[in-house]
Design an enzyme around this catalytic site. Structure first.
Site, PDB file in Angstrom:
ATOM      1  N   ASP A   1      42.180 -25.466  39.799  1.00 20.42           N
ATOM      2  CA  ASP A   1      42.353 -24.514  38.695  1.00 20.42           C
ATOM      3  C   ASP A   1      43.020 -23.228  39.156  1.00 20.42           C
ATOM      4  O   ASP A   1      43.801 -22.622  38.418  1.00 20.42           O
ATOM      5  CB  ASP A   1      41.018 -24.212  38.004  1.00 20.42           C
ATOM      6  CG  ASP A   1      39.968 -23.623  38.933  1.00 20.42           C
ATOM      7  OD1 ASP A   1      40.132 -23.696  40.159  1.00 20.42           O
ATOM      8  OD2 ASP A   1      38.963 -23.103  38.414  1.00 20.42           O
TER       9      ASP A   1
ATOM     10  N   LYS B   1      29.161 -26.323  41.683  1.00 20.53           N
ATOM     11  CA  LYS B   1      28.922 -25.780  40.335  1.00 20.53           C
ATOM     12  C   LYS B   1      27.870 -26.556  39.553  1.00 20.53           C
ATOM     13  O   LYS B   1      27.941 -26.648  38.330  1.00 20.53           O
ATOM     14  CB  LYS B   1      30.219 -25.741  39.525  1.00 20.53           C
ATOM     15  CG  LYS B   1      31.369 -25.009  40.186  1.00 20.53           C
ATOM     16  CD  LYS B   1      32.611 -25.072  39.327  1.00 20.53           C
ATOM     17  CE  LYS B   1      33.829 -24.582  40.077  1.00 20.53           C
ATOM     18  NZ  LYS B   1      35.062 -24.725  39.291  1.00 20.53           N
TER      19      LYS B   1
END
Length: 493
Positions: A231, A196
């Site tokens: 997550d 990311k």
């Protein structure tokens, strides 16, 4: 003068895929010289991004096969299929004050929740969001974790009201860490690599919990990490707290990932791990999937220039960090080859990631006759002046990339369900099955969401798809991490 953009709230009605959309037919009838020159580029893009049902079936089959290969042996496929060590999901009986730290992208959140057991459930919750400075995303490990621990310490100082820590207890937190980790226990894990857009030095190969604990120690903060979770795993836990039928969780935001509840018996590479309930959550790290994806020249160029060439190809075709950049690259080609925006190509348009996925989503919500919002967003983000025909072309490019991304994401979900169905010998599709979704891309891009759901329905058919509920679990990862901190607390509830 700067323009404040307020994307229209109205959304165009969704249309099933057709060989030529009404928008494109309208575009063809009203082409100017500049848009006519760009049309072949759009036509080729739509051909290369096409996701007909046979291709989606192949993606789903490949996803299921890669999951199985990844469970058989470490390194067996692109999917790491990481054991989460979450063997016990929240039941509703949890009590006490618990914190959560959610690090998953360019922002991180700190959260606290007071749990009141089966009767009161979640008594109160507070959270704050903090932006990570760009330089820390490529700085050192100590710099990043000191910044995070400092924000957490400031948040703890504001504790009060309904939030009560019993005497004699240290605070406990769940740590949602949304990057590839080799989990070694419920409260420890080794970072495999950053994704990311992060490239923090000194962290890969180290225990992430130790990095955070050391930083909290430097801040004088009395807190322990009782659960390290991805997550997606935290989203599953947060959704499962309210609905026992949740078996899968998918994140579609800056990045993407998926996890699901797996039977311990279906994990050949698992040796010596005991689960009280015979089930555990598997973190697939499906962003690394690559088998059979319909890639364009723009995808390949973006990948070649990325910090991780040849990796995370599924993520690069379906997640929020990249969709806007793919559109920008197409528009640059149209500007260079077809003079879509006139003779001058602004430097901003040629700047990587100048056009974000929120920009392309907002442009697709513009239903005005002159596409005024599209023109404003293009000018603000990329510096280009556009006429109406150019704006129509831009919206068509946005839709093409969003459609491919949403449908590929839907095929991935079906692949996961297929694998679970095969192992359960028909149990999965015979009852209600909930897929918990979270992430800004899924929440804020209505066309993308609709393309995803339509792909799932097409692949499963009307009867099976009626049992599959795709449910938005907003901010599930934050509360989920706090709940997992509670289920793994060193104190009795």
């Amino acid at each position: 003068m700067s323009t404040v953009l307020n994307p229209p709230t109205t959304v165009r009605s969704f249309r099933s895929p057709t060989p030529r959309s009404p928008r494109l037919s309208m575009l063809l009838r009203s082409t100017t010289l500049s848009t006519a020159a760009a049309l072949p580029i759009l036509t080729k893009l739509q051909h290369d991004c096409a996701t007909p049902l046979p291709l989606l079936r192949n993606i789903a089959d490949n996803m299921a096969a890669d999951m199985r290969a990844g469970l058989a042996v470490d390194g067996g496929s692109d999917l790491k299929m990481i054991l989460s060590y979450v063997d016990c999901l929240p039941t509703g009986h949890e009590r006490g004050l618990f914190y959560a730290l959610d690090l998953g992208g360019t922002n991180f959140r700190v959260l606290r929740t007071q749990l009141g057991g089966r009767d009161e459930r979640v008594i109160d919750t507070e959270f704050e969001q903090v932006s990570i400075p760009q330089d820390l995303m490529s700085g050192t490990s100590d710099e990043l974790f000191d910044f995070i621990a400092s924000a957490l310490a400031k948040f703890v100082k504001k504790e009060g009201g309904k939030f009560v820590l019993p005497n004699g207890r240290s605070r406990e937190t769940g740590f949602t860490f949304s990057f590839p980790v080799k989990q070694t226990s419920i409260d420890s894990g080794i970072l495999i690599k950053w994704t990311k857009g992060f490239s923090v030095s000194g962290t890969p190969g180290k225990d992430i919990v130790a990095c955070l604990n050391e930083a909290m120690g430097r801040q004088g903060l009395d807190m322990r990490v009782s659960a390290l979770v991805n997550d997606t795993v935290a989203t599953l836990a947060g959704a499962r707290y309210w609905d026992d039928d949740v078996m899968v969780a998918v994140i579609l935001g800056t990045g993407t990932n998926a996890c699901y509840v797996e039977s311990v018996e279906a994990i050949p590479k698992l040796q010596g791990h005991k689960s009280t309930y015979g089930k555990t959550i598997i973190n697939t790290e499906w962003g690394a999937f690559s088998n059979g994806l319909p890639l364009t020249e723009y995808d390949r160029a973006m990948d070649a220039e990325s910090i991780n060439p040849g990796e995370q190809l599924y993520e690069k075709t379906i997640s929020g960090m990249y969709l806007g950049e793919i559109v920008r690259r197409v528009l640059v080609r149209m500007a260079e080859t077809g003079s879509l925006f006139g003779k001058h190509i602004p430097e901003k348009l040629q700047t990587p990631f100048a056009l974000g996925t929120p920009n392309i989503s907002s442009m697709q919500q513009d239903t005005s006759e002159d596409l005024e919002a599209v023109g404003s967003i293009l000018y603000e983000a990329t510096g280009v002046d556009s006429n109406l025909d150019a704006r129509k072309m831009v919206v068509e490019v946005c839709d093409t990339i969003a459609k491919r991304g949403g449908r590929l994401a839907g095929a991935g979900i079906v692949g996961m369900l297929q694998k679970m169905e095969e192992d359960s010998k028909g149990v999965v599709f015979g009852k209600r099955m909930v897929v918990a979704m979270d992430g800004g891309l899924y929440e804020h891009y209505p066309q993308y969401k609709r393309y995803l759901k339509t792909a799932v329905a097409e692949l499963l058919g009307p009867e099976l798809s009626s049992h599959v509920v795709i449910e938005h679990s907003k901010d599930g990862s934050g509360i989920g991490a706090a709940l997992l901190a509670a289920t793994n607390s060193i104190y009795e509830h």
